[in-house]
Write an enzyme that holds these catalytic residues in place. Structure first.
Site, short mmCIF file in Angstrom:
data_model
loop_
_atom_site.label_atom_id
_atom_site.label_comp_id
_atom_site.label_asym_id
_atom_site.label_seq_id
_atom_site.Cartn_x
_atom_site.Cartn_y
_atom_site.Cartn_z
CB CYS A 157 -0.85 -0.15 1.29
SG CYS A 157 -2.13 -1.50 1.29
NE ARG A 158 1.45 2.28 5.53
CZ ARG A 158 1.89 2.00 6.67
NH1 ARG A 158 1.65 2.94 7.61
NH2 ARG A 158 1.93 0.67 7.14
CB SER A 159 6.87 1.00 1.00
OG SER A 159 6.50 -0.03 0.78
P1 4NP Z 1 1.30 -1.35 4.06
O1 4NP Z 1 -0.24 -1.75 4.29
O2 4NP Z 1 2.20 -1.43 5.22
O3 4NP Z 1 1.03 0.00 3.75
O4 4NP Z 1 1.69 -1.90 2.85
C1 4NP Z 1 -0.60 -2.90 4.95
C2 4NP Z 1 -0.75 -4.17 4.01
C3 4NP Z 1 -1.06 -5.48 4.48
C4 4NP Z 1 -1.19 -5.34 5.98
C5 4NP Z 1 -1.13 -4.17 6.72
C6 4NP Z 1 -0.91 -3.11 6.04
N1 4NP Z 1 -1.71 -6.65 6.25
O5 4NP Z 1 -2.13 -6.79 7.59
O6 4NP Z 1 -1.70 -7.59 5.75
#
Ligand code: 4NP
Length: 156
Positions: free
Chosen positions: A15-17
């Protein structure tokens, strides 16, 4: 001078990175800079996966295709390969500090520490949100990408 290398790190790398990587690539290209840019996650759940479709849709709304990005986990060599490792939130930064091998050369920091007035603030996890939360991530990572690219240009 050696080509600068910058790594963006969140929890899942879906998502974010990836959005931070895409925004920073765009800023680097717009300035004609040359840099190695990548992203990774502290967690292992999404290794090998494409970005979350809401992240891909957000980047697409801003004219950037991230559909081919592939999630990976942070590895010890990253702390030597990259000059700067930017954590999207404080938990990511704490995990990076724990994973960082002794004597490693990378500088670790919180992404929004590079934005005046935003020091210490996280880029909130949008995973349980919707397009509004993803757009808010995009606004934060593009602002940070601009300031980081300015820092790189000034250091040349
Ligand atoms: P990210 O978001 O850290 O911005 O890629 C997430 C993606 C997956 C999960 C949590 C946050 N997860 O719990 O699977």
């Amino acid at each position: 001078m050696k080509k600068p290398a910058v790594l963006f790190v969140c929890l899942g790398n879906i998502c974010r990175s990836p959005l931070a990587e895409a925004a920073f690539n765009a800023e680097v290209a717009a300035r004609g800079l040359d840099a190695t840019v990548d992203s990774a996650g502290t967690g292992s759940w999404h290794i090998g996966q494409a970005p979350d479709e809401r992240a891909t849709a957000t980047a697409a709304r801003h004219g950037i295709d991230i559909a081919e990005y592939v999630a990976r986990q942070v590895e010890p060599a990253d702390f030597e390969r990259f000059d700067q490792i930017l954590a999207l939130d404080r938990e990511n930064l704490a995990d990076l500090k724990r994973l960082c091998p002794r004597g490693a050369t990378a500088q670790l920091s919180l992404l929004l520490d590079h934005v005046p007035g935003m020091q210490g603030k996280p880029v909130p996890d949008p995973y349980y949100g919707g397009s509004r939360e993803f757009e808010s991530v995009w606004a934060l990572v593009t602002s940070a990408a601009r300031h980081l690219a300015d820092e790189l240009a000034a250091a040349r």
